[in-house]
Design a protein around this motif. Structure first.
Motif, PDB file in Angstrom:
ATOM      1  N   LYS A  38       2.627 -15.448  -3.871  1.00 30.55           N
ATOM      2  CA  LYS A  38       1.623 -14.724  -3.082  1.00 30.55           C
ATOM      3  C   LYS A  38       2.199 -13.544  -2.304  1.00 30.55           C
ATOM      4  O   LYS A  38       1.612 -13.048  -1.347  1.00 30.55           O
ATOM      5  N   HIS A  39       3.384 -13.128  -2.716  1.00 31.50           N
ATOM      6  CA  HIS A  39       4.034 -11.995  -2.080  1.00 31.50           C
ATOM      7  C   HIS A  39       3.170 -10.730  -2.232  1.00 31.50           C
ATOM      8  O   HIS A  39       3.039  -9.933  -1.321  1.00 31.50           O
ATOM      9  N   CYS A  40       2.550 -10.580  -3.427  1.00 28.15           N
ATOM     10  CA  CYS A  40       1.696  -9.409  -3.687  1.00 28.15           C
ATOM     11  C   CYS A  40       0.510  -9.385  -2.734  1.00 28.15           C
ATOM     12  O   CYS A  40       0.097  -8.321  -2.272  1.00 28.15           O
ATOM     13  N   GLU A  41      -0.017 -10.568  -2.408  1.00 29.51           N
ATOM     14  CA  GLU A  41      -1.199 -10.630  -1.531  1.00 29.51           C
ATOM     15  C   GLU A  41      -0.877 -10.041  -0.163  1.00 29.51           C
ATOM     16  O   GLU A  41      -1.620  -9.226   0.377  1.00 29.51           O
ATOM     17  N   ILE A  42       0.261 -10.487   0.396  1.00 30.86           N
ATOM     18  CA  ILE A  42       0.624 -10.018   1.738  1.00 30.86           C
ATOM     19  C   ILE A  42       0.897  -8.512   1.716  1.00 30.86           C
ATOM     20  O   ILE A  42       0.448  -7.768   2.586  1.00 30.86           O
ATOM     21  N   ALA A  43       1.643  -8.075   0.693  1.00 35.48           N
ATOM     22  CA  ALA A  43       1.976  -6.648   0.619  1.00 35.48           C
ATOM     23  C   ALA A  43       0.705  -5.810   0.524  1.00 35.48           C
ATOM     24  O   ALA A  43       0.609  -4.732   1.117  1.00 35.48           O
ATOM     25  N   CYS A  44      -0.293  -6.327  -0.201  1.00 36.38           N
ATOM     26  CA  CYS A  44      -1.559  -5.619  -0.355  1.00 36.38           C
ATOM     27  C   CYS A  44      -2.265  -5.496   0.995  1.00 36.38           C
ATOM     28  O   CYS A  44      -2.742  -4.427   1.371  1.00 36.38           O
ATOM     29  N   ALA A  45      -2.315  -6.613   1.730  1.00 37.46           N
ATOM     30  CA  ALA A  45      -2.978  -6.589   3.034  1.00 37.46           C
ATOM     31  C   ALA A  45      -2.275  -5.620   3.980  1.00 37.46           C
ATOM     32  O   ALA A  45      -2.918  -4.859   4.711  1.00 37.46           O
ATOM     33  N   VAL A  46      -0.942  -5.637   3.965  1.00 41.71           N
ATOM     34  CA  VAL A  46      -0.182  -4.738   4.841  1.00 41.71           C
ATOM     35  C   VAL A  46      -0.501  -3.283   4.481  1.00 41.71           C
ATOM     36  O   VAL A  46      -0.772  -2.457   5.354  1.00 41.71           O
ATOM     37  N   GLU A  47      -0.509  -2.987   3.189  1.00 40.48           N
ATOM     38  CA  GLU A  47      -0.742  -1.618   2.737  1.00 40.48           C
ATOM     39  C   GLU A  47      -2.120  -1.115   3.160  1.00 40.48           C
ATOM     40  O   GLU A  47      -2.295   0.054   3.477  1.00 40.48           O
ATOM     41  N   HIS A  48      -3.100  -2.013   3.214  1.00 34.65           N
ATOM     42  CA  HIS A  48      -4.452  -1.585   3.568  1.00 34.65           C
ATOM     43  C   HIS A  48      -4.782  -1.828   5.035  1.00 34.65           C
ATOM     44  O   HIS A  48      -5.946  -1.767   5.434  1.00 34.65           O
ATOM     45  N   SER A  49      -3.755  -2.097   5.849  1.00 42.28           N
ATOM     46  CA  SER A  49      -3.985  -2.240   7.289  1.00 42.28           C
ATOM     47  C   SER A  49      -3.797  -0.874   7.934  1.00 42.28           C
ATOM     48  O   SER A  49      -3.267   0.051   7.317  1.00 42.28           O
ATOM     49  N   LYS A  50      -4.207  -0.775   9.168  1.00 42.03           N
ATOM     50  CA  LYS A  50      -4.118   0.507   9.877  1.00 42.03           C
ATOM     51  C   LYS A  50      -2.659   0.874  10.150  1.00 42.03           C
ATOM     52  O   LYS A  50      -2.229   1.998   9.930  1.00 42.03           O
ATOM     53  N   SER A  51      -1.886  -0.122  10.614  1.00 38.42           N
ATOM     54  CA  SER A  51      -0.493   0.164  11.003  1.00 38.42           C
ATOM     55  C   SER A  51       0.457   0.159   9.817  1.00 38.42           C
ATOM     56  O   SER A  51       1.561   0.669   9.914  1.00 38.42           O
ATOM     57  N   LYS A  52       0.056  -0.438   8.721  1.00 36.71           N
ATOM     58  CA  LYS A  52       0.918  -0.657   7.552  1.00 36.71           C
ATOM     59  C   LYS A  52       2.205  -1.393   7.951  1.00 36.71           C
ATOM     60  O   LYS A  52       3.281  -1.154   7.413  1.00 36.71           O
ATOM     61  N   ASP A  53       2.079  -2.296   8.923  1.00 38.51           N
ATOM     62  CA  ASP A  53       3.234  -3.051   9.419  1.00 38.51           C
ATOM     63  C   ASP A  53       2.836  -4.524   9.532  1.00 38.51           C
ATOM     64  O   ASP A  53       1.822  -4.840  10.158  1.00 38.51           O
ATOM     65  N   LEU A  54       3.633  -5.394   8.919  1.00 33.00           N
ATOM     66  CA  LEU A  54       3.295  -6.820   8.875  1.00 33.00           C
ATOM     67  C   LEU A  54       3.057  -7.394  10.263  1.00 33.00           C
ATOM     68  O   LEU A  54       2.097  -8.118  10.507  1.00 33.00           O
ATOM     69  N   PHE A  55       3.985  -7.101  11.186  1.00 33.19           N
ATOM     70  CA  PHE A  55       3.907  -7.728  12.505  1.00 33.19           C
ATOM     71  C   PHE A  55       2.752  -7.166  13.334  1.00 33.19           C
ATOM     72  O   PHE A  55       2.101  -7.886  14.075  1.00 33.19           O
ATOM     73  N   ALA A  56       2.498  -5.857  13.197  1.00 34.96           N
ATOM     74  CA  ALA A  56       1.443  -5.227  13.991  1.00 34.96           C
ATOM     75  C   ALA A  56       0.061  -5.563  13.420  1.00 34.96           C
ATOM     76  O   ALA A  56      -0.927  -5.619  14.144  1.00 34.96           O
ATOM     77  N   MET A  57       0.037  -5.814  12.105  1.00 29.69           N
ATOM     78  CA  MET A  57      -1.233  -5.995  11.400  1.00 29.69           C
ATOM     79  C   MET A  57      -2.115  -7.085  12.031  1.00 29.69           C
ATOM     80  O   MET A  57      -3.332  -6.926  12.144  1.00 29.69           O
ATOM     81  N   PHE A  58      -1.482  -8.184  12.453  1.00 33.07           N
ATOM     82  CA  PHE A  58      -2.275  -9.319  12.925  1.00 33.07           C
ATOM     83  C   PHE A  58      -2.877  -9.103  14.309  1.00 33.07           C
ATOM     84  O   PHE A  58      -3.655  -9.910  14.775  1.00 33.07           O
ATOM     85  N   SER A  59      -2.483  -8.020  14.985  1.00 31.69           N
ATOM     86  CA  SER A  59      -3.150  -7.761  16.264  1.00 31.69           C
ATOM     87  C   SER A  59      -4.131  -6.595  16.161  1.00 31.69           C
ATOM     88  O   SER A  59      -4.624  -6.109  17.169  1.00 31.69           O
TER      89      SER A  59
END
Lengths: 202, 625
Positions: A15-36
């Protein structure tokens, strides 16, 4: 035509692709920042379990002609001429779900995106990472895939790879020693998974 | 795609030069491997993957749509807390096992005649006195035997009392805080074992209780294992005194047999340094056409010998491969911790021999010459001879040694600081009270390939000294500062006016090298002495900590025992905890109420410096100074 080819025999379900996809389509494009972030970006590629505990990373195939484009009553879904990707103009989407009915792969999903401020869900399917592609990068899911399940390239080149493997298999003599396409330990792991899955069913 | 340039990988010119050489030579380095790992697993980074039983691995869906619990029912909070607890346990185990090895070396010397004479009787007596061991009219060896037994006991006793070292070194206020929180370490090894027990399937599931035990485990490290390592090393090899040395890859010499001693434990490296001065071996080196034997350090082993002997240090963690890329290293001798297994592959491109020496650390493809305390001299000579005999294999075409190196003043053990200040910390305390020094920040080691090499260390240090904050520190931070010239008294010109004045009066640099990463214990001892003098708890003092390029599990343990000692501690990299808001809240907020210190995470060193400086000002206000 460039496409993301899937070699499902190589998928280990990480499921590595899933997380990378979500990060790429987030505003910050950053894993840690994405969840806030106010609007939580979610994966547009889906790794789900099939038979024998096998998995398949399912994403938009960017068909041409695309059934979703054909049925969209508001013209919200269109083709990006440069990359051939099927993309959604979020402001025009009325979330009627016709695209999802027409999609032969079941990969449409509805949700919110930071890219448009409206209090309703819209079609947030895979956009083939056209921004990344225009910068000369691979789609995020392909970059994230460490097993070679998702590969980006010219469709015919990638199909040729597959064809060559078939040709090799058919022509090789039974006692020929050749590099296995799938490592031995992974083959064993899959066999055991199959036994587990059958044992739990019957 | 844009290329990741040498200038973006490291701020250090010598390292940049070797990164470019590695590219030309076709050598894969740590940065290439990090690039190939990108993007790294999100579950792992968030800490929400549990592999503690074979029903798993289980993953919690961070998006909230999928599974919220693992097969056993553990949620993200439990999984993250368990993962963190295991990291602390591993870090504490590494430091403490190192400490045990040093005690065992002294034990071997006392009982079986291993060639380790007690070099610092004064320190032996001081430590014994602190622990309540009689020293009057007693034979040195008898005192040493008692000391060894106290240390052994802290590793093996089965009662519920606080370990003797922590009990004797920490002030009453701090100990009362630990007692109230129920985090007094009872036995250095036991806390590590209990950490593994608690995190086993189906045992402790409460994030708070898991983190409290993590704190307890880390205290067994900071005020136990690490402290024992430092004190016993000082006894065996001498307490560091203020000295000068050189740092960076430029210490490798073209015409000499170069031996790099790399890792953490000085028990062997001390002997290598002696062996490299052996007349016969030097003659042999000359016979092979070298001018002599040049022993240099790397990582914390390097800092140990820099602190005690002024032995040049070739670099910190991210420079280990670079040293081999010079093509001028005959042997890299490694023991334990922070040694990349890739060294063997890098060495294959040159003539360098990687020699592993520890029974607990074997590197496939390396030359194995395992160490035995009783035959220490003989083995050290064998290692040096192997290096010398490798000199003719050097390929001059592949040799390129960066010219960059810097001088550095170091050796600031607590004892050396006391000596310099006239047997009292009063001048330092007066400077803090008067506000000339606003406070002290302890910065600890590590490089991390995810952070531009040395950038956070140097930037944070520069920002803080500008704010008249004195810096003390250890580990890879110390090597970074040594390479950058920060450890020169004249660097004080870059400090704020009042810190500059203090440094110029005392003739010290604005940042003090206190040693290797186990020597973080020296910072605790210093903080404790200041707290005692001012009759407050450590948590009341204008102090803070930082692990600004944190990488190892040891760094997680160090950070935790800093926090547990009442010190507000900055992390410049993100540990795998963000998958649980509850755990993050405990670490960054609730910990203040329990132990008087807490963590904060900030990847930008300039912003971090501001937060640390503000915290120090708040502490000053609370103290009324």
């Amino acid at each position: 035509m460039k496409t993301v080819m899937v070699f499902p025999e190589r998928c280990i379900g990480c499921k590595h692709c899933e997380i990378a996809c979500a990060v790429e389509h987030s505003k910050s494009k950053d894993l840690f920042a994405m969840f806030s972030e106010d609007i939580l970006s979610k994966p547009r590629i889906h790794v789900e379990e099939g038979e024998d505990l096998l998995t398949f990373p399912n994403r938009c195939r960017h068909c041409n002609p695309a059934p979703c484009i054909e049925v969209c009553p508001t013209g919200a879904i269109k083709r990006d001429d440069e990359t051939g990707s099927v993309i959604v103009e979020y402001g025009k989407c009325i979330a009627c779900g016709m695209c999802a009915i027409a999609c032969p792969f079941g990969i449409i999903s509805f949700g919110k995106t930071y890219e448009i401020v409206i209090d309703r869900d819209v079609n947030v399917k895979c956009d083939n990472c056209i921004e990344r592609q225009k910068e000369g990068k691979e789609p995020a899911c392909v970059e994230a895939c460490k097993t070679g399940t998702l590969v980006f390239g010219d469709a015919n080149d990638l199909i040729k790879l597959k064809r060559q493997s078939v040709t090799r298999n058919i022509t090789s003599s039974p006692d020929a020693k050749e590099e296995p396409v799938i490592p031995e330990n992974i083959v064993l792991w899959r066999e055991l998974n199959k036994k587990y899955s059958h044992a739990s069913k019957y | 795609m844009a290329k990741w340039t040498a200038e973006e990988k490291s701020i250090d010119k010598a390292t940049q030069e070797m990164i470019r050489k590695a590219e030309r030579d076709g050598v894969e380095t740590v940065w290439d491997r990090l690039e190939k790992q990108q993007p790294q697993c999100g579950y792992g980074q968030l800490g929400i993957c549990c592999k503690n039983c074979m029903q798993g691995p289980c993953r919690i869906d961070p998006f909230g749509d999928g599974p919220k619990k693992g097969v056993c029912g553990a949620d993200a909070d439990t999984i993250v807390a368990r993962t963190l607890e295991r990291m602390i346990a591993a870090g504490a185990a590494a430091h403490s096992d190192h400490g045990r090895h040093v005690v065992l070396a002294l034990h071997e010397a006392l009982e079986h005649g291993a060639p380790y004479p007690i070099k610092d009787e004064k320190k032996l007596k001081a430590v014994a006195k602190k622990l309540g061991i009689g020293i009057e009219n007693r034979d040195i060896k008898e005192i040493a035997k008692d000391l060894v037994n106290v240390a052994f006991n802290d590793f093996g006793k089965q009662d519920e009392e606080l370990i003797k070292f922590a009990d004797s070194y920490a002030n009453e206020k701090r100990k009362a805080t630990w007692e109230k929180a129920g985090v007094e370490p009872r036995n250095i090894d036991r806390e590590v074992v209990e950490a593994m027990h608690r995190t086993h399937m189906g045992v402790d599931h409460d994030p708070a209780s898991l983190i409290l035990h993590g704190i307890r485990t880390s205290l067994g490290d900071g005020w136990g294992g690490s402290l024992i390592a430092t004190e016993f090393q000082d006894i065996l090899f001498g307490t560091p005194q203020i000295n000068r040395g050189e740092a960076n890859l430029g210490v490798i010499k073209e015409d000499y047999v170069n031996i790099v001693i790399h890792g953490h434990e000085p028990v062997l490296s001390e002997k290598i340094i002696e062996a490299a001065q052996d007349d016969e071996l030097v003659e042999l080196a000359k016979k092979y056409g070298a001018k002599g034997i040049n022993t240099v350090g790397m990582c914390c082993t390097g800092l140990e010998v820099l602190m005690r002997h002024g032995t040049p240090i070739a670099g910190n963690y991210l420079q280990q491969e670079m040293a081999i890329v010079t093509g001028a290293v005959e042997a890299m001798v490694v023991d334990v911790q922070c040694i990349m297994p890739s060294l063997v592959d890098v060495a294959k491109c040159y003539h360098t021999k990687i020699i592993d020496t520890s029974h607990i650390a074997t590197f496939p493809g390396a030359l194995h010459i395992k160490f035995d305390e009783r035959r220490a001299d003989e083995i050290a000579k064998e290692i040096v001879k192997t290096a010398v005999e490798n000199f003719p294999n050097r390929n001059k075409q592949l040799m390129q040694i960066p010219k960059y190196k810097s001088e550095a003043v170091g050796g600031f053990s607590v004892e050396a600081i006391l000596d310099a200040l006239g047997d009292s910390l009063k001048p330092l305390e007066d400077a803090i009270i008067s506000g000339k020094i606003r406070g002290v920040v302890g910065i600890v080691g590590c490089n991390n390939a995810k952070v531009k090499h040395n950038y956070n260390h140097i930037t944070l240090t520069n920002e803080l000294i500008k704010n008249n904050i004195l810096i003390i520190g250890t580990g890879c931070w110390a090597t970074a500062c040594a390479e950058y010239g920060i450890f020169l008294p004249e660097y004080a010109k870059n400090a704020g006016d009042s810190l500059r004045e203090v440094c110029e009066t005392l003739g010290i640099p604005p940042a003090l090298n206190m040693g290797s990463c186990v020597d973080c214990s020296r910072m605790l001892v210093l903080a404790d002495l200041i707290a005692r003098d001012l009759n407050v708890d450590i948590s009341d003092l204008p102090l803070a900590g930082s692990a600004t390029e944190a990488m190892t599990e040891k760094a997680v343990s160090i950070g935790t025992y800093f926090v547990a000692s009442g010190i507000f501690t900055h992390l410049g990299t993100v540990p795998p905890v963000l998958g649980s808001k509850k755990v993050v809240d405990i670490l960054t907020k609730a910990a203040f109420d329990v132990v008087g210190g807490a963590f904060f995470i900030e990847p930008d060193p300039v912003k971090a410096a501001k937060v640390l400086a503000d915290y120090i000002e708040d502490k000053r206000k609370a103290l009324g100074i």
